[in-house]
Write an enzyme that holds these catalytic residues in place. Structure first.
Site, PDB file in Angstrom:
ATOM      1  N   GLU A  92       0.805  -1.142   0.043  1.00 58.50           N
ATOM      2  CA  GLU A  92       0.155  -0.002  -0.046  1.00 58.50           C
ATOM      3  C   GLU A  92       0.915   1.346   0.103  1.00 58.50           C
ATOM      4  OE1 GLU A  92      -3.453   2.192   2.717  1.00 58.50           O
ATOM      5  OE2 GLU A  92      -2.679   0.306   3.378  1.00 58.50           O
ATOM      6  N   LYS A 114       4.119   0.960   9.577  1.00 59.46           N
ATOM      7  CA  LYS A 114       4.420   2.040   8.569  1.00 59.46           C
ATOM      8  C   LYS A 114       3.483   3.229   9.457  1.00 59.46           C
ATOM      9  CE  LYS A 114       3.070  -0.022   4.635  1.00 59.46           C
ATOM     10  NZ  LYS A 114       2.517   0.013   3.318  1.00 59.46           N
ATOM     11  N   ARG A 124       4.957 -12.960   9.726  1.00 56.81           N
ATOM     12  CA  ARG A 124       5.632 -11.702   9.331  1.00 56.81           C
ATOM     13  C   ARG A 124       6.941 -11.401  10.210  1.00 56.81           C
ATOM     14  NH1 ARG A 124       1.724  -7.782   8.866  1.00 56.81           N
ATOM     15  NH2 ARG A 124       3.132  -6.012   9.293  1.00 56.81           N
TER      16      ARG A 124
HETATM   17  P1  ATP Z   1       2.565  -2.154   7.888  1.00 53.84           P
HETATM   18  O1  ATP Z   1       1.654  -2.980   8.910  1.00 53.84           O
HETATM   19  O2  ATP Z   1       3.851  -2.013   7.993  1.00 53.84           O
HETATM   20  O3  ATP Z   1       1.807  -0.963   7.284  1.00 53.84           O
HETATM   21  P2  ATP Z   1       1.408  -3.400   5.948  1.00 53.84           P
HETATM   22  O4  ATP Z   1       1.352  -4.902   5.691  1.00 53.84           O
HETATM   23  O5  ATP Z   1       0.069  -2.803   6.257  1.00 53.84           O
HETATM   24  O6  ATP Z   1       2.571  -3.339   6.831  1.00 53.84           O
HETATM   25  P3  ATP Z   1       1.605  -3.529   3.163  1.00 53.84           P
HETATM   26  O7  ATP Z   1       2.073  -2.204   2.325  1.00 53.84           O
HETATM   27  O8  ATP Z   1      -0.055  -3.666   3.008  1.00 53.84           O
HETATM   28  O9  ATP Z   1       1.959  -3.064   4.466  1.00 53.84           O
HETATM   29  O10 ATP Z   1       2.308  -4.587   2.998  1.00 53.84           O
HETATM   30  C1  ATP Z   1       2.926  -5.335   1.469  1.00 53.84           C
HETATM   31  C2  ATP Z   1       3.184  -6.526   1.694  1.00 53.84           C
HETATM   32  O11 ATP Z   1       4.235  -6.751   2.476  1.00 53.84           O
HETATM   33  C3  ATP Z   1       2.046  -7.549   2.139  1.00 53.84           C
HETATM   34  O12 ATP Z   1       2.017  -8.533   1.517  1.00 53.84           O
HETATM   35  C4  ATP Z   1       2.453  -7.438   3.538  1.00 53.84           C
HETATM   36  O13 ATP Z   1       1.927  -8.898   4.071  1.00 53.84           O
HETATM   37  C5  ATP Z   1       3.688  -7.643   3.592  1.00 53.84           C
HETATM   38  N1  ATP Z   1       4.604  -7.253   4.758  1.00 53.84           N
HETATM   39  C6  ATP Z   1       4.302  -6.268   5.373  1.00 53.84           C
HETATM   40  N2  ATP Z   1       5.047  -6.387   6.512  1.00 53.84           N
HETATM   41  C7  ATP Z   1       5.536  -7.451   6.480  1.00 53.84           C
HETATM   42  C8  ATP Z   1       6.403  -7.980   7.659  1.00 53.84           C
HETATM   43  N3  ATP Z   1       6.829  -7.332   9.129  1.00 53.84           N
HETATM   44  N4  ATP Z   1       6.962  -9.287   7.457  1.00 53.84           N
HETATM   45  C9  ATP Z   1       6.683  -9.798   6.200  1.00 53.84           C
HETATM   46  N5  ATP Z   1       5.887  -9.132   5.555  1.00 53.84           N
HETATM   47  C10 ATP Z   1       5.351  -8.056   5.423  1.00 53.84           C
HETATM   48 MG    MG Z   2      -1.642  -3.302   4.489  1.00 55.68          MG
END
Ligand code: ATP
Ligand code: MG
Length: 568
Positions: free
Chosen positions: A41, A277, A267
């Protein structure tokens, strides 16, 4: 640990997702093809957790000769920004991966998603609901109690179509209506209790402008985007496990041509740091750190600025493995991977962080000798350079002690040590200022020990790095440590973050003295300053007149010691 050979010849670890894919290939599922995606995102910069997902998704595609798409999941108009889109593209490329021509945006599918929603309405599988957010939560029930049907659940198909069109055309206020899937309010899985799939947002989108007044929800968008792109294995993190029935319900109900398989993995969490984020954005906005690329941040751009290479991050991502249950990785293990990587190619040089004057009393006043020094004992091909030696030198302040404890092998009155690549020197006097601070050390040198060796069997225990005072270049050096002083900062509220920052997470040293070869350092060269750690020129703040170096990681390696102890 089990290992297998990747197509590109590197040793990569196997894991349960590869086992699923191997089975699928064996059964000729998806015609034996593998097509993954990385779906960020664009609401912030990528962090090392994302790197794990990038390495996994692009890595699987590479290993199985398949494809991996980069898809921006941009369904949330208010938080998204082109700055983030651009930084994410840069970071994925920098990590060494390429989406070729497969760059997609969920917003590209807004028309299709809207039409699919109309299809659901026409099947009697979606309805427009007027409950407020608060009412909807009341109707939803709890983990132990079933929910109640919305009073709007039985609207006719015609009425739903007409209301949804009006929502789209901006005829209703934000929050007054939503479109919900009609599934089962008594499902034990709360995600299946008539989830919202569209909401009204009268906000411009960074790609579609003012075209839309309704925006699709993540769960609804994600599975359809995967299906449209022909993704075979939709890999996501564990918190989506409970959403999988909804993922499957939407695609089954719409009878999409493709039905990707959602697979969840744990994760990445690392101690002493935060990885969401939203929290990282808070640190940036509040000025607690110096931007997304602050070298203390767990962001890809922060790690890059600190001097970490893409290879180190890929090694880390592979070594921590892919598991089905959450755990926390020790930040010392990341440092270990960074050192292992840098040790192979970092150029060895000498730099004195806290200079102390050392005068060689028996060395001629204006003489300068050029002494050869090897650039990297791990890689003879990196050759040698020459460093100037003269009467006036600097050594590290903490390499001298006037009144040392027993097993002190560095310089002290009457003791002899080796100056790396140069000579043996013996301390014969100590000068102090009125306040009693040591201002200068006087030594004699033994010309027969040139190169740092003696042929009379005389041994010295200590070796110090040094620079010639008149040849040295001055620099500012920034030392970094853990950003937080507590192991689990992700448990903190945003307002508690500032109070738990490690005050020593950055230490700035001015007027450090470096050997002259560093005057033409650039930020693509990684250095090992002997005994001090690995350093890189700061890509943002360094100028010709004011060199700034970041310490990527120190030399001390608790992790390597631990591995040795465990016999690994
Ligand atoms: P955040 O909570 O940091 O905002 P998010 O999952 O909302 O993370 P996205 O931009 O939606 O952020 O993530 C893109 C991809 O990266 C998704 O497939 C998500 O599952 C993966 N991802 C995000 N954080 C992690 C993590 N800590 N470990 C492994 N994969 C991750
Ligand atoms: Mg997300």
């Amino acid at each position: 640990m089990e290992e297998n050979k990747a197509k590109n010849g590197t040793e990569l670890q196997t894991h349960f997702i590869k086992q699923i894919i191997d089975k699928d290939i064996e059964n000729n599922k998806n015609d034996g093809k593998v097509h993954t995606r990385f779906p960020p995102e664009p609401n912030g910069y990528l962090h090392i957790g994302h790197a794990k997902s990038i390495c996994l998704n692009f890595g699987l595609a590479k290993e199985y000769n398949g494809f991996c798409n980069l898809r921006f999941d941009d369904t949330n108009p208010e938080k998204e920004d082109v700055e983030y889109v651009d930084s994410i593209k840069d970071d994925v490329k920098w990590l060494g991966f390429d989406w070729d021509d497969r760059l997609y945006f969920a917003s590209d599918y807004f028309d299709k998603l809207y039409n699919y929603a109309l299809d659901l309405i026409k099947m009697g599988k979606a309805f427009v609901c007027d409950l407020s957010g608060k009412e909807m939560r009341e109707y939803r029930g709890t983990l132990t109690e079933p929910g109640k049907n919305s009073p709007y659940r039985d609207r006719t198909i015609e009425e739903n179509i007409s209301l949804f069109e009006k929502m789209k055309n901006g005829e209703f206020d934000e929050g007054s209506k939503v479109l919900r899937a009609k599934i089962d309010m008594s499902s034990p899985n709360i995600n299946m209790r008539d989830p919202v799939i569209y909401r009204i947002r009268k906000i411009d989108h960074h790609r579609t402008g003012s075209k839309w007044n309704v925006y699709p929800m993540y769960d609804y968008t994600h599975c359809i985007s995967d299906a449209i792109e022909g993704i075979t294995h939709s890999v996501c993190t564990l918190e989506f496990e409970d959403h999988r029935p909804l993922y499957d319900w939407i695609l089954d109900t719409l009878e999409t041509e493709k039905h990707p398989q959602q697979i969840e993995f744990a994760r990445l969490n690392i101690n002493y740091t935060v990885m969401s984020k939203r929290t990282l954005l808070y640190l940036v906005n509040e000025g607690i750190v110096d931007g997304w690329d602050d070298p203390r941040m767990p962001t890809i751009s922060g790690l890059r600025r600190r001097g970490v290479s893409p290879g180190a991050i890929r090694m880390f991502a592979d070594q921590i493995g892919i598991a089905k249950s959450n755990s926390i990785v020790d930040i010392a293990f990341l440092d270990y991977c960074i050192r292992e990587d840098l040790n192979k190619y970092a150029k060895r040089v000498m730099g004195v962080l806290e200079p102390l004057k050392l005068v060689i009393d028996n060395y001629p006043e204006d003489k300068v000798e050029m002494l050869p020094a090897i650039n990297n004992p791990e890689d003879p091909e990196m050759g040698e350079r020459e460093i100037p030696f003269s009467k006036y030198l600097y050594i590290e302040k903490n390499d001298f002690m006037e009144d040392p404890p027993k097993k002190y092998f560095r310089l002290s009155p009457g003791k002899e040590i080796r100056l790396k690549h140069a000579f043996y020197v013996k301390c014969i006097r100590v000068e102090k200022d009125e306040a009693g601070n040591i201002t200068e050390i006087g030594c004699t040198y033994d010309p027969k020990t040139k190169g740092g060796w003696s042929d009379d069997g005389r041994k010295v225990k200590g070796t110090s790095h040094w620079v010639s005072a008149k040849h040295a270049v001055s620099a500012e050096i920034r030392l970094y440590d853990k950003l937080f002083n507590m192991e689990n900062p992700s448990e903190l509220e945003n307002s508690e973050l500032r109070g738990n920052i490690n005050p020593e997470s950055i230490i700035v040293l001015k007027n450090c003295k470096l050997e002259p070869s560093l005057s033409d350092a650039d930020d693509t060269i990684n250095y090992q300053f002997l005994r001090q750690g690995y350093f890189v020129l700061d890509q943002k703040d360094s100028t010709k007149d004011n060199l700034v170096f970041n310490r990527t990681v120190s030399m001390r390696d608790t992790w390597a010691k631990l591995m040795k102890k465990m016999g690994k």
